[in-house]
Design an enzyme around this catalytic site. Sequence first.
Site, PDB file in Angstrom:
ATOM      1  CG  ASP A  77      -6.161   4.168  -1.961  1.00 44.95           C
ATOM      2  OD1 ASP A  77      -5.424   4.533  -1.017  1.00 44.95           O
ATOM      3  OD2 ASP A  77      -7.028   3.280  -1.836  1.00 44.95           O
TER       4      ASP A  77
ATOM      5  CB  SER B 250     -11.871   2.594  -4.537  1.00 39.84           C
ATOM      6  OG  SER B 250     -10.705   1.908  -4.936  1.00 39.84           O
TER       7      SER B 250
ATOM      8  CD  GLU C  68      -3.454  -3.802  -7.923  1.00 37.30           C
ATOM      9  OE1 GLU C  68      -4.080  -2.949  -7.270  1.00 37.30           O
ATOM     10  OE2 GLU C  68      -2.312  -4.177  -7.586  1.00 37.30           O
TER      11      GLU C  68
ATOM     12  CG  HIS D 117     -13.803   2.841   0.621  1.00 31.72           C
ATOM     13  ND1 HIS D 117     -13.378   1.699   1.236  1.00 31.72           N
ATOM     14  CD2 HIS D 117     -12.948   3.049  -0.424  1.00 31.72           C
ATOM     15  CE1 HIS D 117     -12.319   1.221   0.582  1.00 31.72           C
ATOM     16  NE2 HIS D 117     -12.039   2.022  -0.422  1.00 31.72           N
TER      17      HIS D 117
ATOM     18  CG  HIS E  80      -2.208   3.082  -6.845  1.00 29.97           C
ATOM     19  ND1 HIS E  80      -2.234   4.318  -7.437  1.00 29.97           N
ATOM     20  CD2 HIS E  80      -0.900   2.718  -6.777  1.00 29.97           C
ATOM     21  CE1 HIS E  80      -0.992   4.684  -7.723  1.00 29.97           C
ATOM     22  NE2 HIS E  80      -0.164   3.734  -7.330  1.00 29.97           N
TER      23      HIS E  80
ATOM     24  CG  ASP F  19       3.848   2.373 -12.168  1.00 33.29           C
ATOM     25  OD1 ASP F  19       4.990   2.111 -11.782  1.00 33.29           O
ATOM     26  OD2 ASP F  19       3.159   3.289 -11.663  1.00 33.29           O
ATOM     27  N   GLY F  20       0.317   2.457 -11.719  1.00 34.49           N
ATOM     28  CA  GLY F  20      -0.679   3.517 -11.538  1.00 34.49           C
ATOM     29  C   GLY F  20      -0.139   4.909 -11.824  1.00 34.49           C
TER      30      GLY F  20
HETATM   31  N1  SAM Z   1      -7.993   1.786  -3.946  1.00 30.74           N
HETATM   32  C1  SAM Z   1      -8.239   0.501  -3.297  1.00 30.74           C
HETATM   33  C2  SAM Z   1      -9.510   0.576  -2.502  1.00 30.74           C
HETATM   34  O1  SAM Z   1      -9.823   1.653  -1.977  1.00 30.74           O
HETATM   35  O2  SAM Z   1     -10.200  -0.434  -2.404  1.00 30.74           O
HETATM   36  C3  SAM Z   1      -7.110   0.075  -2.397  1.00 30.74           C
HETATM   37  C4  SAM Z   1      -5.780   0.229  -2.966  1.00 30.74           C
HETATM   38  S1  SAM Z   1      -4.467  -0.327  -1.968  1.00 30.74           S
HETATM   39  C5  SAM Z   1      -4.291   0.919  -0.781  1.00 30.74           C
HETATM   40  C6  SAM Z   1      -3.105  -0.045  -3.037  1.00 30.74           C
HETATM   41  C7  SAM Z   1      -3.093  -0.968  -4.250  1.00 30.74           C
HETATM   42  O3  SAM Z   1      -2.086  -0.496  -5.134  1.00 30.74           O
HETATM   43  C8  SAM Z   1      -2.721  -2.418  -3.936  1.00 30.74           C
HETATM   44  O4  SAM Z   1      -3.710  -3.244  -4.501  1.00 30.74           O
HETATM   45  C9  SAM Z   1      -1.373  -2.643  -4.645  1.00 30.74           C
HETATM   46  O5  SAM Z   1      -1.245  -3.941  -5.180  1.00 30.74           O
HETATM   47  C10 SAM Z   1      -1.446  -1.621  -5.730  1.00 30.74           C
HETATM   48  N2  SAM Z   1      -0.152  -1.110  -6.225  1.00 30.74           N
HETATM   49  C11 SAM Z   1       1.033  -0.992  -5.596  1.00 30.74           C
HETATM   50  N3  SAM Z   1       1.927  -0.346  -6.389  1.00 30.74           N
HETATM   51  C12 SAM Z   1       1.266  -0.041  -7.533  1.00 30.74           C
HETATM   52  C13 SAM Z   1       1.619   0.649  -8.715  1.00 30.74           C
HETATM   53  N4  SAM Z   1       2.838   1.150  -8.890  1.00 30.74           N
HETATM   54  N5  SAM Z   1       0.673   0.823  -9.662  1.00 30.74           N
HETATM   55  C14 SAM Z   1      -0.592   0.339  -9.497  1.00 30.74           C
HETATM   56  N6  SAM Z   1      -0.979  -0.338  -8.407  1.00 30.74           N
HETATM   57  C15 SAM Z   1      -0.080  -0.511  -7.433  1.00 30.74           C
END
Ligand code: SAM
Length: 281
Positions: free
Chosen positions: A166, A102, A120, A18, A41, A145-146
């Site tokens: 991320d 983020s 998300e 961050h 993500h 899906d990210g």
């Molecule tokens: N970027 C965020 C931050 O810095 O505050 C933290 C993200 S965390 C490491 C990963 C996130 O990805 C989680 O909230 C999870 O639910 C989500 N996630 C998992 N698989 C995913 C996918 N295929 N597509 C989008 N989000 C996903």
Amino acid sequence: MNYRHLYHAGNFADVVKHATLARVLAYLARKSAPYRVIDTHAGIGIYDVLADEAERTGEWRDGIGRILQTPPEGGIAELLAPYFSVVSAINPGPELSAYPGSPEIARHLMRKTDRLTLVEKHPRDFETLAALYRPDRRIKTVELDGWLALGAFVPPKEKRGLVLVDPAFEEPGEFDRLASGLIAAHKRWPTGIYCAWYPAKDATAVAGLAAALVGADIRDILQIGFAVDEPQAVGPLAACGMVLINPPWTLGDDLRTVLPWFADRMARGRAGWSVDQIVPE
Ligand code: SAM
């Protein structure tokens, strides 16, 4: 999808990620032309560090908790000012109770004309995220899906901006997906800044990611490493890294100043850091 970031919010890896993100956004704000941030993500935006889940691991206490114990001075304070401005904005009292993810860092630092796309996949986390940012017309939240978002939303209509990737790294093959996703997105939007975070538990996977990027037709890649102890394949996370494509030209030196200070404060054992330009400009 079992991963919940609330258990880890504000840990050493979040602090490094961050603070880096805030430096990139401060750089983007130097020019008046609008920029776009795409967070593939996104998580939930703001984390309650006093919630049971966060207290159970206590990870934030060894991360942002330690950082706030001894505020930096001089050049380090200046470099960290954008990051700290977000932390203080959501913590009006003297004690830390909330930690910005983020999305909140981007929301706080962006200007009226900038735009933010938050993706998300977890249904409950998406609901929380969407409810938090619905009132802000600069922000679009998408339940998707990210990895698909990386294909669907890049390039954005803005000429400048940042893509943050991320992932949770809970599924096999995510390092390969990260490499191929970044390479494909960069082909469609070569001038964008790309910033990807990864856990450094499996040295072969990390080396594979760097090799794939170095072997692609991409210029200007910075790789950073950060450890609070010897990296371990199992057990709690002790090391992480990031790769940045088209980083702001000042970022390498900014991080060479800030990371040793972070390492001193958040060390659990043999801490260390690295900043390497793995592909020149
Ligand atoms: N970027 C965020 C931050 O810095 O505050 C933290 C993200 S965390 C490491 C990963 C996130 O990805 C989680 O909230 C999870 O639910 C989500 N996630 C998992 N698989 C995913 C996918 N295929 N597509 C989008 N989000 C996903």
